[in-house]
Design an enzyme around this catalytic site. Structure first.
Site, PDB file in Angstrom:
ATOM      1  N   GLU A 164      44.059  22.016 -35.727  1.00  0.00           N
ATOM      2  CA  GLU A 164      44.949  22.149 -36.894  1.00  0.00           C
ATOM      3  C   GLU A 164      45.121  20.912 -36.739  1.00  0.00           C
ATOM      4  OE1 GLU A 164      48.551  23.016 -39.245  1.00  0.00           O
ATOM      5  OE2 GLU A 164      48.623  23.523 -37.611  1.00  0.00           O
ATOM      6  N   LYS A 191      46.119  24.596 -46.550  1.00  0.00           N
ATOM      7  CA  LYS A 191      46.930  24.965 -45.741  1.00  0.00           C
ATOM      8  C   LYS A 191      48.059  25.705 -46.893  1.00  0.00           C
ATOM      9  CE  LYS A 191      50.035  25.620 -42.076  1.00  0.00           C
ATOM     10  NZ  LYS A 191      51.075  24.435 -40.765  1.00  0.00           N
ATOM     11  N   CYS A 200      47.068  28.139 -39.251  1.00  0.00           N
ATOM     12  CA  CYS A 200      48.167  28.405 -38.258  1.00  0.00           C
ATOM     13  C   CYS A 200      49.464  28.995 -38.681  1.00  0.00           C
ATOM     14  CB  CYS A 200      48.868  26.641 -38.140  1.00  0.00           C
ATOM     15  SG  CYS A 200      49.763  26.563 -36.164  1.00  0.00           S
TER      16      CYS A 200
END
Length: 261
Positions: free
Chosen positions: A44, A110, A146
């Protein structure tokens, strides 16, 4: 059905200069290809680390950073997954995974933003809303980023969508208990998806205020939650061989996803 697939997690500490980071992606992709990998995953924020001016550094999916990643995929023959920032409509950015190469072109924004431990990712980043899977090398892949690791339902749904391998770029911030949480969550989410999971974190860097950077510890985990390979905190390229068909075997033997649908 693919019987074996070689995946690489390219763990490095990104800086604030996207062009310099692109050169690191090029170097690590070559290393991954030399070790027989077919898929190379970068962290990321591989384009520019958190703590950068994200609005200023963001680029569209047809901008020079993304085109550079595409060129690297073409040169190496790899399927590449790299974290970048793309402009959102409201002046914020999106935390985007670009997937390119091997006949694939897609992206994931995300969904779960890091509004925790004193950070407020949502102040500068707009959340995505759609799960993404894609097919390559006879295998179905899922994507997450994440902080998504803290949401078991996302991984179970990726499993129901057929993902045999879930790829998880990250920039996991350092802090008390954070390494233990990372280790636990990458294993747990593999079992939730009943899929292989390759998590690629930023290499360890000193914390920059509340901005998450990285602790390393990239890992390849099998569908039963067993860690098959792991890096330490520093920079490096992890190459691991996986058997995508094992996901289907585990789902037949332990039919959790179908029972909980």
């Amino acid at each position: 059905m693919t019987t074996a697939l070689r995946l690489a997690a390219c763990q490095f500490a990104a800086g604030t200069d996207w062009a310099a980071n692109l050169e690191r992606i090029r170097s690590d992709a070559r290393t991954a290809a030399e070790h027989g990998a077919q898929v190379a995953v970068f962290p990321e924020a591989a384009m520019a680390r958190f703590g950068s001016d994200l609005a200023a550094v963001s680029q569209p999916l047809d901008g020079p950073f993304a085109d550079g990643v595409r060129a690297i995929a073409e040169q190496t023959g790899l399927l590449l997954v790299a974290g970048m920032f793309t402009p959102a409509d409201d002046g914020r950015v999106r935390n985007t995974l670009l997937v390119t190469g091997a006949g694939v072109e897609t992206h994931y924004d995300k969904i779960h933003l890091f509004d925790a431990f004193g950070s407020r990712e949502s102040d500068t980043v707009a959340a995505g809303s759609s799960l993404v899977t894609f097919s390559a090398f006879g295998t179905t892949f899922g994507l997450a980023t994440c902080f998504d690791l803290r949401f078991a339902s996302q991984f179970a749904e990726l499993g129901r969508l057929g993902a045999e391998v879930v790829l998880v770029p990250a920039s996991w911030g350092e802090g008390p208990g954070k390494a233990e949480q990372w280790d636990l969550l990458v294993r747990a989410r593999a079992t939730d998806a009943q899929a292989w999971l390759l998590a690629c974190d930023q290499a360890w860097s000193p914390p920059a205020g509340t901005d998450p950077l990285g602790i390393g510890r990239s890992a390849c985990v099998d569908p039963l939650g067993v860690v098959r390979a792991r890096l330490a905190a520093g920079e490096g390229v992890l190459v691991a061989e996986v058997a995508p068909g094992l996901a289907g075997e585990i789902r037949t033997r332990v039919p959790v996803l179908s029972a909980d649908a």
